[in-house]
Design a protein around this motif. Structure first.
Motif, PDB file in Angstrom:
ATOM      1  N   PHE A   1       0.853  -1.174   0.000  1.00  0.00           N
ATOM      2  CA  PHE A   1       0.000   0.000   0.000  1.00  0.00           C
ATOM      3  C   PHE A   1       0.894   1.230   0.000  1.00  0.00           C
ATOM      4  N   ILE A   2       0.827   1.989  -1.076  1.00  0.00           N
ATOM      5  CA  ILE A   2       1.664   3.174  -1.230  1.00  0.00           C
ATOM      6  C   ILE A   2       0.807   4.402  -0.914  1.00  0.00           C
ATOM      7  N   TYR A   3       1.265   5.205   0.031  1.00  0.00           N
ATOM      8  CA  TYR A   3       0.572   6.441   0.387  1.00  0.00           C
ATOM      9  C   TYR A   3       1.621   7.531   0.410  1.00  0.00           C
ATOM     10  N   GLY A   4       1.751   8.237  -0.715  1.00  0.00           N
ATOM     11  CA  GLY A   4       2.816   9.234  -0.846  1.00  0.00           C
ATOM     12  C   GLY A   4       4.157   8.548  -0.701  1.00  0.00           C
ATOM     13  N   PRO A   5       5.005   9.030   0.222  1.00  0.00           N
ATOM     14  CA  PRO A   5       6.316   8.401   0.399  1.00  0.00           C
ATOM     15  C   PRO A   5       6.269   7.154   1.298  1.00  0.00           C
ATOM     16  N   LEU A   6       5.106   6.878   1.896  1.00  0.00           N
ATOM     17  CA  LEU A   6       4.987   5.737   2.812  1.00  0.00           C
ATOM     18  C   LEU A   6       4.592   4.469   2.068  1.00  0.00           C
ATOM     19  N   LYS A   7       5.105   3.359   2.564  1.00  0.00           N
ATOM     20  CA  LYS A   7       4.817   2.067   1.949  1.00  0.00           C
ATOM     21  C   LYS A   7       4.557   1.054   3.060  1.00  0.00           C
ATOM     22  N   PHE A   8       3.361   0.462   3.042  1.00  0.00           N
ATOM     23  CA  PHE A   8       2.980  -0.539   4.027  1.00  0.00           C
ATOM     24  C   PHE A   8       2.745  -1.848   3.285  1.00  0.00           C
ATOM     25  N   SER A   9       3.021  -2.962   3.928  1.00  0.00           N
ATOM     26  CA  SER A   9       2.815  -4.244   3.258  1.00  0.00           C
ATOM     27  C   SER A   9       1.883  -5.147   4.061  1.00  0.00           C
TER      28      SER A   9
END
Length: 166
Positions: free
Chosen positions: A31-39
């Motif tokens: 999950f990409i939210y701007g510069p953040l990336k969660f998996s």
């Protein structure tokens, strides 16, 4: 004897590209939210879909939704679709469906800044062609995605949902 060795080596080099290789399957959602990336692993979603159990990994994501939304998510993940794979493949190649898949490809891709059109179409067709007697699910599509991970642009997804009629 030396000539036979050269012939065998030549045939081997010709046949090496024909040896089946392991096929990729999406194991992780990014999950990409701007510069953040969660998996999140596809396995955690599958456990939730099948058992209704929220794994430790899925708990953070589940906490972001109310109970009604989680129930709808589970129903969506469990929903089975039956369709003839060949007809479905033809349908997905129509201009209207290609436009839809290209729009979806902006949200779901093989990596950030890449359109996932071909990967989505391939996963849909593969899931339909390999469905069991009960049909295929969203998890099956993820499992047929041709890369180890699926990148999801969450900001774009929110924007598209906000602007849609759904």
């Amino acid at each position: 004897m030396k000539r036979l060795t050269h012939i065998c080596l030549g045939i081997s080099l010709f046949l090496i590209p024909l040896i089946p290789r392991p096929v990729f399957s999406a194991e992780t959602l990014y999950f990409i939210y701007g510069p953040l990336k969660f998996s999140l692993s596809v396995e955690s979603l599958e456990i939730y879909a099948k058992e209704g159990r929220i794994t430790k990994e899925f708990a953070f994501y589940a906490s972001q939704f109310d109970e009604e939304t989680l129930i709808e998510l589970r129903k969506t993940l469990q929903k089975r679709h039956k369709i003839d794979g060949v007809r479905f493949s033809r349908l997905l190649r129509t201009p209207l469906m290609e436009d839809l898949l290209k729009s979806m490809g902006e949200v779901f891709s093989t990596h950030p800044q890449a359109n996932g059109f071909y990967a989505i179409r391939g996963a849909l067709i593969s899931a339909a062609l390999n469905q069991d007697e009960d049909g295929w699910t969203a998890i099956d599509i993820m499992r047929h995605f041709p890369t180890e991970g699926i990148s999801i642009d969450t900001q774009l997804a929110q924007k598209m949902l906000k602007n849609s009629q759904f």
